[in-house]
Scaffold this motif. Structure first.
Motif, PDB file in Angstrom:
ATOM      1  N   LEU A 170       0.819  -1.210   0.000  1.00 47.13           N
ATOM      2  CA  LEU A 170       0.000   0.000   0.000  1.00 47.13           C
ATOM      3  C   LEU A 170       0.854   1.262   0.000  1.00 47.13           C
ATOM      4  N   THR A 171       1.961   1.259   0.742  1.00 51.54           N
ATOM      5  CA  THR A 171       2.817   2.440   0.766  1.00 51.54           C
ATOM      6  C   THR A 171       3.409   2.703  -0.609  1.00 51.54           C
ATOM      7  N   GLY A 172       3.834   1.653  -1.273  1.00 46.24           N
ATOM      8  CA  GLY A 172       4.328   1.799  -2.641  1.00 46.24           C
ATOM      9  C   GLY A 172       3.232   2.319  -3.561  1.00 46.24           C
ATOM     10  N   GLY A 173       2.009   1.879  -3.305  1.00 50.00           N
ATOM     11  CA  GLY A 173       0.871   2.366  -4.082  1.00 50.00           C
ATOM     12  C   GLY A 173       0.649   3.850  -3.872  1.00 50.00           C
ATOM     13  N   LEU A 174       0.785   4.308  -2.633  1.00 52.86           N
ATOM     14  CA  LEU A 174       0.633   5.726  -2.334  1.00 52.86           C
ATOM     15  C   LEU A 174       1.698   6.559  -3.049  1.00 52.86           C
ATOM     16  N   LEU A 175       2.931   6.063  -3.061  1.00 54.34           N
ATOM     17  CA  LEU A 175       4.009   6.782  -3.734  1.00 54.34           C
ATOM     18  C   LEU A 175       3.756   6.854  -5.236  1.00 54.34           C
ATOM     19  N   THR A 198      -7.197   0.935  -7.531  1.00 52.45           N
ATOM     20  CA  THR A 198      -7.806   1.145  -6.219  1.00 52.45           C
ATOM     21  C   THR A 198      -7.657  -0.099  -5.362  1.00 52.45           C
ATOM     22  N   ALA A 199      -7.493   0.090  -4.064  1.00 57.50           N
ATOM     23  CA  ALA A 199      -7.362  -1.032  -3.118  1.00 57.50           C
ATOM     24  C   ALA A 199      -8.738  -1.477  -2.654  1.00 57.50           C
ATOM     25  N   VAL A 200      -8.942  -2.808  -2.597  1.00 58.89           N
ATOM     26  CA  VAL A 200     -10.250  -3.349  -2.220  1.00 58.89           C
ATOM     27  C   VAL A 200     -10.183  -4.284  -1.016  1.00 58.89           C
ATOM     28  N   ALA A 201      -8.986  -4.559  -0.508  1.00 61.23           N
ATOM     29  CA  ALA A 201      -8.839  -5.395   0.693  1.00 61.23           C
ATOM     30  C   ALA A 201      -7.389  -5.367   1.143  1.00 61.23           C
ATOM     31  N   ALA A 202      -7.182  -5.563   2.426  1.00 61.65           N
ATOM     32  CA  ALA A 202      -5.822  -5.684   2.956  1.00 61.65           C
ATOM     33  C   ALA A 202      -5.410  -7.155   2.967  1.00 61.65           C
ATOM     34  N   LYS A 215      22.469 -20.439   2.342  1.00 66.83           N
ATOM     35  CA  LYS A 215      23.138 -21.344   3.295  1.00 66.83           C
ATOM     36  C   LYS A 215      23.847 -20.553   4.401  1.00 66.83           C
ATOM     37  N   LYS A 216      23.335 -19.346   4.675  1.00 67.66           N
ATOM     38  CA  LYS A 216      23.895 -18.491   5.710  1.00 67.66           C
ATOM     39  C   LYS A 216      22.783 -17.977   6.610  1.00 67.66           C
ATOM     40  N   GLU A 217      23.164 -17.376   7.727  1.00 68.80           N
ATOM     41  CA  GLU A 217      22.194 -16.825   8.657  1.00 68.80           C
ATOM     42  C   GLU A 217      21.700 -15.474   8.146  1.00 68.80           C
ATOM     43  N   PRO A 218      20.401 -15.346   7.869  1.00 70.88           N
ATOM     44  CA  PRO A 218      19.880 -14.071   7.382  1.00 70.88           C
ATOM     45  C   PRO A 218      19.832 -13.023   8.489  1.00 70.88           C
ATOM     46  N   THR A 219      19.980 -11.769   8.101  1.00 72.20           N
ATOM     47  CA  THR A 219      19.787 -10.645   9.007  1.00 72.20           C
ATOM     48  C   THR A 219      18.824  -9.658   8.343  1.00 72.20           C
ATOM     49  N   PHE A 220      18.019  -8.977   9.162  1.00 72.37           N
ATOM     50  CA  PHE A 220      16.991  -8.091   8.618  1.00 72.37           C
ATOM     51  C   PHE A 220      16.980  -6.752   9.338  1.00 72.37           C
ATOM     52  N   LEU A 221      16.683  -5.721   8.574  1.00 73.49           N
ATOM     53  CA  LEU A 221      16.383  -4.397   9.115  1.00 73.49           C
ATOM     54  C   LEU A 221      14.945  -4.077   8.689  1.00 73.49           C
ATOM     55  N   PRO A 222      13.960  -4.407   9.525  1.00 74.91           N
ATOM     56  CA  PRO A 222      12.560  -4.192   9.166  1.00 74.91           C
ATOM     57  C   PRO A 222      12.198  -2.709   9.146  1.00 74.91           C
ATOM     58  N   TYR A 223      11.489  -2.281   8.129  1.00 75.19           N
ATOM     59  CA  TYR A 223      11.045  -0.898   8.061  1.00 75.19           C
ATOM     60  C   TYR A 223      10.061  -0.577   9.185  1.00 75.19           C
ATOM     61  N   SER A 224       9.367  -1.592   9.668  1.00 71.69           N
ATOM     62  CA  SER A 224       8.362  -1.376  10.716  1.00 71.69           C
ATOM     63  C   SER A 224       8.979  -0.900  12.026  1.00 71.69           C
ATOM     64  N   ASP A 225      10.310  -1.014  12.167  1.00 68.58           N
ATOM     65  CA  ASP A 225      10.981  -0.490  13.366  1.00 68.58           C
ATOM     66  C   ASP A 225      10.834   1.031  13.451  1.00 68.58           C
ATOM     67  N   TYR A 226      10.698   1.664  12.287  1.00 66.29           N
ATOM     68  CA  TYR A 226      10.596   3.120  12.245  1.00 66.29           C
ATOM     69  C   TYR A 226       9.291   3.608  11.627  1.00 66.29           C
ATOM     70  N   LEU A 227       8.627   2.750  10.879  1.00 63.89           N
ATOM     71  CA  LEU A 227       7.382   3.116  10.188  1.00 63.89           C
ATOM     72  C   LEU A 227       6.272   2.208  10.713  1.00 63.89           C
ATOM     73  N   THR A 228       5.713   2.561  11.845  1.00 62.63           N
ATOM     74  CA  THR A 228       4.838   1.646  12.587  1.00 62.63           C
ATOM     75  C   THR A 228       3.394   1.611  12.092  1.00 62.63           C
ATOM     76  N   ASP A 229       2.956   2.612  11.351  1.00 61.76           N
ATOM     77  CA  ASP A 229       1.552   2.673  10.951  1.00 61.76           C
ATOM     78  C   ASP A 229       1.292   2.159   9.541  1.00 61.76           C
ATOM     79  N   LEU A 230       2.316   1.684   8.859  1.00 55.41           N
ATOM     80  CA  LEU A 230       2.145   1.298   7.466  1.00 55.41           C
ATOM     81  C   LEU A 230       1.490  -0.075   7.311  1.00 55.41           C
ATOM     82  N   TYR A 231       0.566  -0.163   6.351  1.00 57.84           N
ATOM     83  CA  TYR A 231       0.009  -1.454   5.966  1.00 57.84           C
ATOM     84  C   TYR A 231       1.023  -2.193   5.098  1.00 57.84           C
ATOM     85  N   GLY A 232       0.819  -3.494   4.954  1.00 51.26           N
ATOM     86  CA  GLY A 232       1.620  -4.282   4.035  1.00 51.26           C
ATOM     87  C   GLY A 232       0.931  -4.338   2.685  1.00 51.26           C
ATOM     88  N   ASN A 233       0.807  -5.545   2.128  1.00 53.43           N
ATOM     89  CA  ASN A 233       0.167  -5.692   0.832  1.00 53.43           C
ATOM     90  C   ASN A 233      -1.339  -5.496   0.912  1.00 53.43           C
TER      91      ASN A 233
END
Length: 341
Positions: free
Chosen positions: A101-106, A116-120, A211-229
Motif C-alpha cells: 500500500l505504501t508503494g501504491g501511495l508513492l 484502487t485497493a479493495v482489501a488488505a 546457506k547463511k544466517e539471514p539478518t533483517f532491518l525491518p522498516y516497521s521499526d521506524y514506520l509503525t503505521d504502514l500497511y503491508g500488501n
C-alpha cells in the motif's frame, strides 16, 4: 381446486426459499457464479512478487476451487513487485494483484491513479533490507557504503529515503542496483551485493538459498503505521463491476485464511504449481506471515482497512518529502468494496 392448491404450495415454497436465502448472510454468496448466465468470468491475477510462500494463497484459492465457486476462471502469473504490478493493472494486462500500500501511495502521488485497493492482505508492512550475517549489517547505519539490489518498482527501494531519514542515515551513501524478482536472493548468495530488498517473512527462503544466517532491518521499526500488501484492481473495474470485485476478493481471502490454517498443505500446492518452489521455506514463510495478516488484539476481520491509519501513512510520507501532492485515503481505497468488520 387441485390446481389452486398446487399453485399455492409452489408459491409458499418459493417464498420460504427466498426468506432462507435472504437471512443466510449479509455478505455476497461465495458459491454464486460471478456471471449471471452461469458462465465463469476469465481474469488474470498476479502474485505480489514471484512465487514464494507468502503468495501461495492465490494458488490455494485456485486449487481448492474457491475462485471457481465464486464464478471465476483465473490465470495466475508471477508478479514483479509493486511498480510492475500497478503498471499491469492500469494497462489492463491483469485484473487483480497484491501491492504494498505504501508503494501504491508513492505511485499514486506521482500521477498514476487508475487503480484502487479493495482489501488488505497484511495489516503491517513486511518491507525490510535483508542481508546475511557475514556482511555485518546489524544497524541502519551499517548500510552506508554498502550496495543493495532490488527491482526498480519495489516498495523497499522506493520507500528507502523515508526509512533512511527516520533511521538517521544518509541514503545517498547507499548504492542501489537493479535486480529481478526470480534471482534477487541468488544475487545475495553469490556475494554480488551486500543486501537486498525483501519482506521479513523471506527469512526461511534466504537461509535455504544462501546457506547463511539471514539478518533483517525491518522498516516497521521506524514506520509503525504502514500497511503491508493490499489487493488492487483497476478503478474502472471497481466502479463498473463492484459485486464481481467483492466475490473475487472474498474467494482470495478464503484462500488466504486456508493457507494460514494449513501452511504445510499450502506449500505443497505451491510446489505442485511451481516446481522451483521450496516447500519447507514456503511453509515457514506462511507461518511467519500469520501475525502480519491478523492485526494483533484489534479483533478486525481479515482484509479490512482503516482509513485513519492510511491517513497517518500519508502524513509520514509527506513529512519525509516523498509525497508532495495531498491525497485522501478514499482516493486510493474503495471503502464500499472492503470486507466488512
Amino acid at each position: 381446486m387441485r390446481r389452486v392448491t398446487r399453485t399455492f404450495a409452489v408459491a409458499a415454497l418459493a417464498t420460504a426459499l427466498a426468506v432462507v436465502a435472504g437471512c443466510s448472510s449479509d455478505e455476497p454468496e461465495e458459491t454464486n457464479n460471478a456471471a449471471s448466465n452461469g458462465e465463469t468470468v476469465k481474469v488474470t491475477y498476479l502474485t505480489s512478487f514471484g512465487n514464494f510462500g507468502r503468495d501461495a494463497y492465490g494458488w490455494v484459492a485456485l486449487e481448492k476451487g474457491f475462485f471457481r465457486e465464486a464464478g471465476f476462471d483465473v490465470e495466475i502469473q508471477k508478479g514483479a513487485g509493486t511498480g510492475g504490478n500497478i503498471t499491469s493493472i492500469v494497462s489492463g494486462k491483469a485484473d487483480y494483484t497484491p501491492i504494498d500500500l505504501t508503494g501504491g501511495l508513492l505511485t499514486f502521488g506521482k500521477g498514476t491513479k487508475d487503480f484502487t485497493a479493495v482489501a488488505a492482505i497484511q495489516q503491517r508492512t513486511m518491507a525490510a533490507i535483508a542481508s546475511t550475517s557475514d556482511k555485518n549489517i546489524k544497524t541502519p547505519k551499517d548500510l552506508e557504503g554498502k550496495t543493495l539490489a532490488d527491482t526498480p518498482g519495489s516498495v523497499v527501494r522506493n520507500l528507502f529515503p523515508t526509512y533512511a531519514k527516520l533511521a538517521n542515515i544518509d541514503y545517498t551513501k547507499v548504492k542501489w542496483q537493479n535486480g529481478e524478482a526470480a534471482t534477487l536472493i541468488q544475487t545475495l548468495a553469490n556475494g554480488q551485493v551486500d543486501g537486498i530488498g525483501q519482506f521479513v517473512v523471506g527469512r526461511p527462503t534466504i537461509a535455504a538459498v544462501t546457506k547463511k544466517e539471514p539478518t533483517f532491518l525491518p522498516y516497521s521499526d521506524y514506520l509503525t503505521d504502514l500497511y503491508g500488501n493490499v489487493l488492487i484492481t483497476s478503478t474502472k473495474n471497481a466502479k463498473e463491476k463492484p459485486e464481481e470485485v467483492k466475490r473475487f476478493t472474498q474467494a482470495l481471502i478464503k484462500g488466504l485464511e486456508y493457507s494460514l490454517a494449513n501452511p504445510a498443505e499450502a506449500a505443497q500446492i505451491l510446489k505442485a504449481k511451481d516446481p522451483t518452489a521450496n516447500p519447507q521455506a514456503a511453509q515457514a514463510e506462511l507461518e511467519l506471515m500469520g501475525s502480519f495478516v491478523r492485526s494483533a488484539g484489534s479483533g478486525e476481520k481479515i482484509g479490512t482497512i482503516d482509513t485513519a491509519r492510511v491517513a497517518k501513512s500519508i502524513a509520514i510520507l509527506q513529512g519525509a518529502g516523498q509525497l508532495t501532492a495531498p491525497i485522501k485515503p478514499e482516493e486510493i481505497i474503495s471503502v464500499d468494496l472492503l470486507p466488512k468488520v
